[in-house]
Design a protein around this motif. Structure first.
Motif, PDB file in Angstrom:
ATOM      1  N   THR B 114       0.827  -1.212   0.000  1.00 28.37           N
ATOM      2  CA  THR B 114       0.000   0.000   0.000  1.00 28.37           C
ATOM      3  C   THR B 114       0.862   1.264   0.000  1.00 28.37           C
ATOM      4  N   ASP B 135      -4.573   2.289   0.319  1.00 27.06           N
ATOM      5  CA  ASP B 135      -5.388   2.513   1.523  1.00 27.06           C
ATOM      6  C   ASP B 135      -5.430   3.993   1.896  1.00 27.06           C
ATOM      7  N   ALA B 136      -5.079   4.876   0.941  1.00 37.14           N
ATOM      8  CA  ALA B 136      -5.008   6.304   1.281  1.00 37.14           C
ATOM      9  C   ALA B 136      -5.203   7.162   0.033  1.00 37.14           C
ATOM     10  N   GLU B 138      -3.557   9.830  -0.957  1.00 42.52           N
ATOM     11  CA  GLU B 138      -2.333  10.189  -1.676  1.00 42.52           C
ATOM     12  C   GLU B 138      -1.853   9.036  -2.551  1.00 42.52           C
ATOM     13  N   GLU B 139      -2.071   7.811  -2.100  1.00 44.69           N
ATOM     14  CA  GLU B 139      -1.658   6.656  -2.900  1.00 44.69           C
ATOM     15  C   GLU B 139      -2.504   6.580  -4.177  1.00 44.69           C
ATOM     16  N   GLY B 172      -4.059  -0.505   5.873  1.00 43.98           N
ATOM     17  CA  GLY B 172      -5.512  -0.509   5.785  1.00 43.98           C
ATOM     18  C   GLY B 172      -6.115   0.787   6.266  1.00 43.98           C
ATOM     19  N   CYS B 173      -7.414   0.941   5.965  1.00 43.72           N
ATOM     20  CA  CYS B 173      -8.132   2.134   6.403  1.00 43.72           C
ATOM     21  C   CYS B 173      -9.458   1.687   7.013  1.00 43.72           C
ATOM     22  N   ALA B 174     -10.078   2.613   7.709  1.00 46.59           N
ATOM     23  CA  ALA B 174     -11.351   2.306   8.362  1.00 46.59           C
ATOM     24  C   ALA B 174     -12.475   2.274   7.322  1.00 46.59           C
ATOM     25  N   LYS B 177     -13.560   5.494   5.414  1.00 47.79           N
ATOM     26  CA  LYS B 177     -12.491   5.887   4.494  1.00 47.79           C
ATOM     27  C   LYS B 177     -12.473   4.977   3.275  1.00 47.79           C
ATOM     28  N   GLU B 180     -14.989   6.129   0.845  1.00 49.81           N
ATOM     29  CA  GLU B 180     -14.528   7.374   0.210  1.00 49.81           C
ATOM     30  C   GLU B 180     -13.469   7.082  -0.856  1.00 49.81           C
TER      31      GLU B 180
END
Lengths: 398, 398
Positions: B114, B135-136, B138-139, B172-174, B177, B180
């Motif tokens: 990630t 998972d973000a 910016e990525e 990972g993200c919640a 998120k 989104e």
């Protein structure tokens, strides 16, 4: 140049003051600012190593410096120190070979690992290395057979909770065992010349040595009372580097330690010291890059900042967040915010600072350069050969 | 052949039963017994890898195996798996290049880290790799710019305390998120095909997956309700290896996990799994040597046993004593006693097992060979380039 870290460091770390005052950059850091790097790179300033060697040598007076090669075996460092007259503390056959290749003669090299391979003992003996560490019966038997007649110092365990990276009981033996090992050395035809100990890595104040030296002096006296006249005291390492908390200037620190030694041991024939971190850490800085800045959810307290270097590619000493590196970025003047800092690998253990987050500029983003300060020790050789396919830390000496 | 470890392993780890019954040795272990090694060496049995791949593939049914290359990128393993039809999960540009060199086409390789360097994303895209993890925000921006149109799966955080090596929140993200990021992917011209998660390394029982799959299924449903039809479920790794505690046979384990997946996700178009440890760990064994056996004082409870391999030369997963390796020696039938086990370096952190000592033969001494079992995963590439002058772990494939 930016933020809290830079401002603090000029107060305590003398070398930073030598850079242009408006920059507060060390020579290694200025070199990083002026160059591009394709991958994480440790830049070592050999001039800074030479200055630090001179300061420590002056403070240590008649004590002989045996540079702890494991801290950073870069050939440029070894050649410089060999030329300056340093001796060397080697942990393995390879390190001995590197010291010889750098121009040190065998009589200037001690084999300081208490755990040695038999074939390495025999090889070192054949090269002319004659001073070895030991802390166990079986090690003495190995030495007697493969390095007959060698000079041996016995490493003793000391208790110390004040160092930033306190050593476990892995090395050394208890007082009674030490006396037995001295007697056993004689019986095996070895020459038990003295004692060694380690006060603990990154012992920030000279005064912290006092209780440890008391313990060693008691064993030293007991050896004398048992009829063993010792002539060599190896005070080991523990000389600190600047990681954001105040430390004493190297010459004063070394002189203070030697004062404490003299109070307890008087005129010992031979004293040796093994600075590693304290000699090279501040001379190095790492050029790294920000790969990602993110939050796990929109109401997360801290950002996560991922670098292209981590625990498995050079920053192993962040284990348990023991060593707190300082950081510089190009976003001078930005407001700061707390970050959890992590490495680039797919390994969940590759998190550098989480319990105590790091303050970094709020504007930080992927692609930004980041300089990790005072990284000259215990970084390059800790790097893995290729975990997750990431290359090991590159090293450039200037 | 000796002691408790060998007797236990025959019960749970199927491959050991295939060796001569009186020996209980795997093929890699038998090879070590029959050869001498100048330095610590990992022996990988490619036949055992092939058997394990077949068992997992059968259990996983229609799920596609993407071997987690980071577990062990030995070219012999990659070539074998490429030939057997496996796909690959790569953590970096280097790992992708290794898979391509081993004969895998780009469409069989996912870039599962990630946290990716921009130049590595662009390079992978140019090679034809079209499936990426993120998972973000910016990525996603990096991917949209440097791998336009790529298929993306969003990694979500799951809570799980049952794995032997539970993952932190690093990846990972919640849930909110994740939704989104799916929407953002579409807006950026990427193709958000699905979700990934990681149940935690070394998840010993298939039933431990149930609560984690529940969490992921809830996010999957929420995505559908928000108008995002997902087609790819990446169930990640977590497939266990035998380290002395009971695990299920690989085919049954994988089939049970797939049953749990089916109950929650029905007929998902694409399912991928990323076994690493579970595919190669049991196929490898390390040949090592005892360097020293000692006591710190005569009334010490435990012996200290020092090996020529440690935390910085291949056994990094002993961090916090998380992974408990099993040991074989040539002293079959000796009585056993508890030992603190440590590596060869002059680093006090290089202690393998101290909180929970290891039972080893009382007669053990310097020079003895020791075999470390089930070491095929997360060893060779973790080894440092030369910490303390010790060479990295050698690798031999048979």
């Amino acid at each position: 140049m930016t933020g809290l870290a830079a401002r603090q460091s000029t107060v305590f770390a003398p070398q930073f003051a030598e850079a242009a005052p408006e920059q507060h950059l060390s020579r290694a850091e200025a070199y990083i600012r002026a160059h591009d790097f394709a991958r994480p790179t440790l830049v070592i300033d050999t001039q800074a190593v030479a200055r630090q060697y001179a300061a420590l040598a002056q403070g240590l007076g008649r004590a002989r410096i045996h540079y702890a090669v494991k801290a950073n075996p870069a050939p440029e460092i070894l050649r410089l120190l060999a030329r300056l007259g340093s001796n060397f503390d080697a942990a393995s056959r390879t390190e001995i070979a590197m010291c010889l290749a750098a121009g040190a003669t065998a009589d200037r090299i001690s084999f300081g690992n208490t755990v040695k391979k038999v074939s390495d003992i025999a090889w070192a003996h054949a090269q002319g290395v004659s001073l070895f560490a030991a802390d166990a019966e079986e090690e003495l038997e190995k030495l007697a057979e493969h390095a007959p007649g060698a000079r041996v110092y016995i490493r003793v365990i000391v208790e110390n909770c004040e160092a930033d990276w306190p050593l476990t009981r892995k090395f050394g033996c208890a007082r009674d065992k030490a006396l037995e090992l001295i007697a056993m050395s004689k019986a095996l035809g070895l020459d038990p010349v003295g004692l060694s100990f380690h006060v603990g890595s990154q012992t920030r104040s000279a005064q912290m040595w006092a209780p440890v030296l008391d313990q060693v002096a008691a064993i030293w006296r007991a050896a004398g009372e048992a009829g063993h006249e010792l002539s060599l005291l190896n005070i080991g390492g523990g000389f600190p580097a600047f990681y954001g908390e105040a430390i004493e200037a190297p010459m004063n620190y070394a002189a203070d330690v030697m004062g404490l030694v003299h109070e307890r041991f008087g005129d010992v024939a031979e004293i040796m010291a093994e600075p590693g971190r304290g000699l090279v850490a501040e001379a190095g800085a790492i050029a790294a890059e920000v790969l990602l800045v993110s939050k796990k959810s929109d109401n997360d307290l801290h950002r996560w900042v991922y670098l292209d270097i981590g625990k498995f590619s050079g920053l192993a000493e962040t284990m348990e967040e023991a060593i707190r590196y300082q950081f510089l970025t190009d976003r001078d003047g930005d407001d700061l915010g707390a970050c959890i800092l992590a490495g680039p690998s797919c390994d969940s253990a590759d998190v550098l600072y989480e319990k105590r987050p790091v303050e970094l500029p709020l504007g930080l983003k992927a692609g930004d350069r980041i300089i990790i300060r005072c990284c000259g020790a215990y970084t390059s050789t800790y790097a893995s050969v290729g975990f997750n396919g990431f290359p090991p830390l590159d090293v450039v000496a200037i």
